[in-house]
Scaffold this motif. Structure first.
Motif, PDB file in Angstrom:
ATOM      1  N   GLU A   1       0.826  -1.205   0.000  1.00 53.37           N
ATOM      2  CA  GLU A   1       0.000   0.000   0.000  1.00 53.37           C
ATOM      3  C   GLU A   1       0.862   1.257   0.000  1.00 53.37           C
ATOM      4  N   ALA A   2       2.064   1.134   0.578  1.00 51.98           N
ATOM      5  CA  ALA A   2       2.989   2.271   0.626  1.00 51.98           C
ATOM      6  C   ALA A   2       3.777   2.423  -0.673  1.00 51.98           C
ATOM      7  N   GLY A   3       3.557   1.512  -1.636  1.00 53.59           N
ATOM      8  CA  GLY A   3       4.184   1.655  -2.943  1.00 53.59           C
ATOM      9  C   GLY A   3       5.345   0.734  -3.239  1.00 53.59           C
ATOM     10  N   TYR A   4       5.589  -0.241  -2.354  1.00 54.63           N
ATOM     11  CA  TYR A   4       6.705  -1.162  -2.553  1.00 54.63           C
ATOM     12  C   TYR A   4       6.241  -2.475  -3.187  1.00 54.63           C
ATOM     13  N   GLU A   5       7.169  -3.151  -3.844  1.00 55.52           N
ATOM     14  CA  GLU A   5       6.931  -4.499  -4.348  1.00 55.52           C
ATOM     15  C   GLU A   5       7.524  -5.459  -3.329  1.00 55.52           C
ATOM     16  N   VAL A   6       6.719  -6.392  -2.825  1.00 59.64           N
ATOM     17  CA  VAL A   6       7.147  -7.236  -1.703  1.00 59.64           C
ATOM     18  C   VAL A   6       7.029  -8.715  -2.039  1.00 59.64           C
ATOM     19  N   VAL A   7       8.091  -9.470  -1.741  1.00 57.49           N
ATOM     20  CA  VAL A   7       8.072 -10.930  -1.833  1.00 57.49           C
ATOM     21  C   VAL A   7       8.193 -11.468  -0.417  1.00 57.49           C
ATOM     22  N   HIS A   8       7.208 -12.256   0.006  1.00 56.95           N
ATOM     23  CA  HIS A   8       7.173 -12.781   1.374  1.00 56.95           C
ATOM     24  C   HIS A   8       7.573 -14.253   1.396  1.00 56.95           C
ATOM     25  N   CYS A   9       8.557 -14.594   2.218  1.00 58.99           N
ATOM     26  CA  CYS A   9       8.981 -15.986   2.405  1.00 58.99           C
ATOM     27  C   CYS A   9       8.772 -16.363   3.871  1.00 58.99           C
ATOM     28  N   SER A  10       8.422 -17.630   4.100  1.00 60.73           N
ATOM     29  CA  SER A  10       8.066 -18.060   5.457  1.00 60.73           C
ATOM     30  C   SER A  10       9.181 -18.779   6.203  1.00 60.73           C
ATOM     31  N   ASP A  11      10.312 -19.069   5.542  1.00 60.36           N
ATOM     32  CA  ASP A  11      11.444 -19.641   6.280  1.00 60.36           C
ATOM     33  C   ASP A  11      12.748 -19.252   5.591  1.00 60.36           C
ATOM     34  N   GLY A  12      13.846 -19.442   6.309  1.00 63.58           N
ATOM     35  CA  GLY A  12      15.145 -18.975   5.842  1.00 63.58           C
ATOM     36  C   GLY A  12      15.656 -19.658   4.593  1.00 63.58           C
ATOM     37  N   GLU A  13      15.387 -20.937   4.445  1.00 61.22           N
ATOM     38  CA  GLU A  13      15.886 -21.666   3.273  1.00 61.22           C
ATOM     39  C   GLU A  13      15.192 -21.206   1.992  1.00 61.22           C
ATOM     40  N   ILE A  14      13.875 -21.065   2.071  1.00 63.30           N
ATOM     41  CA  ILE A  14      13.124 -20.567   0.910  1.00 63.30           C
ATOM     42  C   ILE A  14      13.582 -19.145   0.573  1.00 63.30           C
ATOM     43  N   ALA A  15      13.814 -18.344   1.607  1.00 59.16           N
ATOM     44  CA  ALA A  15      14.227 -16.957   1.407  1.00 59.16           C
ATOM     45  C   ALA A  15      15.576 -16.887   0.692  1.00 59.16           C
ATOM     46  N   TRP A  16      16.509 -17.751   1.071  1.00 57.62           N
ATOM     47  CA  TRP A  16      17.827 -17.745   0.443  1.00 57.62           C
ATOM     48  C   TRP A  16      17.727 -18.099  -1.037  1.00 57.62           C
ATOM     49  N   LYS A  17      16.942 -19.116  -1.367  1.00 57.98           N
ATOM     50  CA  LYS A  17      16.753 -19.505  -2.765  1.00 57.98           C
ATOM     51  C   LYS A  17      16.067 -18.388  -3.547  1.00 57.98           C
ATOM     52  N   THR A  18      15.117 -17.729  -2.888  1.00 54.27           N
ATOM     53  CA  THR A  18      14.402 -16.616  -3.531  1.00 54.27           C
ATOM     54  C   THR A  18      15.337 -15.441  -3.781  1.00 54.27           C
ATOM     55  N   PHE A  19      16.185 -15.156  -2.812  1.00 52.50           N
ATOM     56  CA  PHE A  19      17.137 -14.053  -2.930  1.00 52.50           C
ATOM     57  C   PHE A  19      18.075 -14.249  -4.118  1.00 52.50           C
ATOM     58  N   LEU A  20      18.490 -15.489  -4.342  1.00 53.62           N
ATOM     59  CA  LEU A  20      19.433 -15.792  -5.418  1.00 53.62           C
ATOM     60  C   LEU A  20      18.807 -15.637  -6.804  1.00 53.62           C
ATOM     61  N   LYS A  21      17.482 -15.699  -6.881  1.00 49.23           N
ATOM     62  CA  LYS A  21      16.803 -15.691  -8.173  1.00 49.23           C
ATOM     63  C   LYS A  21      16.479 -14.300  -8.688  1.00 49.23           C
ATOM     64  N   SER A  22      16.571 -13.283  -7.828  1.00 53.80           N
ATOM     65  CA  SER A  22      16.151 -11.954  -8.263  1.00 53.80           C
ATOM     66  C   SER A  22      16.927 -10.880  -7.528  1.00 53.80           C
ATOM     67  N   LEU A  23      16.685  -9.627  -7.890  1.00 55.82           N
ATOM     68  CA  LEU A  23      17.345  -8.496  -7.251  1.00 55.82           C
ATOM     69  C   LEU A  23      16.377  -7.798  -6.295  1.00 55.82           C
ATOM     70  N   TYR A  24      16.893  -7.428  -5.139  1.00 58.31           N
ATOM     71  CA  TYR A  24      16.082  -6.741  -4.133  1.00 58.31           C
ATOM     72  C   TYR A  24      16.814  -5.487  -3.659  1.00 58.31           C
ATOM     73  N   ASP A  25      16.038  -4.528  -3.144  1.00 54.05           N
ATOM     74  CA  ASP A  25      16.607  -3.272  -2.670  1.00 54.05           C
ATOM     75  C   ASP A  25      16.826  -3.269  -1.162  1.00 54.05           C
ATOM     76  N   ILE A  26      16.094  -4.127  -0.433  1.00 57.34           N
ATOM     77  CA  ILE A  26      16.244  -4.209   1.020  1.00 57.34           C
ATOM     78  C   ILE A  26      15.667  -5.546   1.502  1.00 57.34           C
ATOM     79  N   CYS A  27      16.249  -6.076   2.574  1.00 55.04           N
ATOM     80  CA  CYS A  27      15.767  -7.334   3.158  1.00 55.04           C
ATOM     81  C   CYS A  27      15.261  -7.080   4.576  1.00 55.04           C
ATOM     82  N   LEU A  28      14.061  -7.567   4.879  1.00 54.68           N
ATOM     83  CA  LEU A  28      13.488  -7.498   6.222  1.00 54.68           C
ATOM     84  C   LEU A  28      13.417  -8.926   6.749  1.00 54.68           C
ATOM     85  N   LEU A  29      14.199  -9.224   7.777  1.00 57.06           N
ATOM     86  CA  LEU A  29      14.348 -10.604   8.227  1.00 57.06           C
ATOM     87  C   LEU A  29      13.902 -10.801   9.673  1.00 57.06           C
TER      88      LEU A  29
END
Length: 233
Positions: free
Chosen positions: A26-54
């Motif tokens: 709603e604030a104008g960001y594009e967000v990808v939500h992951c529910s555990d660390g392993e999925i998040a790591w694989k997701t991180f490797l597949k695309s570019l992000y501007d900031i990580c909230l962990l």
């Protein structure tokens, strides 16, 4: 924002993750939500992000381990921990693993948004200006050709790539107050002593290029940064 900043949100609490994702979008960001660390790591490797909230406490791979992996891959991306842990030793451990900041649960969404904005200002361009040619006072600056040309068409100076990068950033943000660390992050990608000294050399060169033009002034704001005054741009 002309292009949406992309956020990797890693939170194992589904409800909190879903609510946070919705508010960030709603604030104008594009967000990808992951529910555990392993999925998040694989997701991180597949695309570019501007900031990580962990989140810190997560199944399969905790936030500290994930942050360490992300930091080994990318030493510039901001990493912000969202955690229920508020003990000093936990915060120290997080910073050692590459965190830039902490938000402790329960947190206000306004606070989270403000912190995100602070980090993105350091790492994303302030201005999405697509121009490569600038009329700077009595001089034409061609970023693509790395040249400064007088109105008569005579070549005034040939620039190095980094010198041109810095001048382009000043032109895109002319007549604005720019913090020193802001410039270093945008042009060099990081802020440290040696890069700062290198920037000072380029600042001197840029001043020299426009020393005969009263319409242009690169002013040092002591303790703050610089301001590139241009009456015609």
């Amino acid at each position: 924002m002309d292009t949406k900043a992309r956020i990797l949100l890693v939170e194992d609490d589904y409800n909190l993750g879903a609510i946070t994702k919705k508010r960030l979008e709603e604030a104008g960001y594009e967000v990808v939500h992951c529910s555990d660390g392993e999925i998040a790591w694989k997701t991180f490797l597949k695309s570019l992000y501007d900031i990580c909230l962990l989140d810190v406490v997560m199944p399969k791979k905790n936030g500290f381990e994930l942050a360490k992996q992300i930091r080994q891959r990318n030493d510039l991306i901001p990493i912000l921990f969202i955690t229920s842990k508020s003990l000093d030793e936990d915060k120290i451990s997080g910073f050692k693993h590459g965190a830039d900041d902490y938000v402790t649960k329960p947190f206000s969404m306004q606070e989270l948004l403000l912190r995100i904005e602070v980090f993105l200002k350091r790492t994303r361009p302030l201005n999405a200006d697509k121009r490569t040619t600038f009329a700077v006072g009595k001089t034409t600056f061609d970023y693509g050709e790395l040249k400064l040309t007088e109105k008569s068409g005579k070549l005034k100076a040939s620039l190095t790539q980094k010198e041109a990068d810095l001048l382009k950033f000043f032109c895109e943000n002319a007549n604005k107050t720019l913090k020193r660390e802001e410039i270093l992050y945008h042009v060099w990608g990081k802020d440290d002593y040696f890069i700062g000294r290198s920037m000072d050399v380029f600042i001197t060169k840029i001043r020299k290029h426009f020393s005969d033009d009263k319409e242009v002034k690169l002013e040092t704001l002591h303790g703050i940064g610089f301001k590139f005054y241009v009456s015609t741009l």
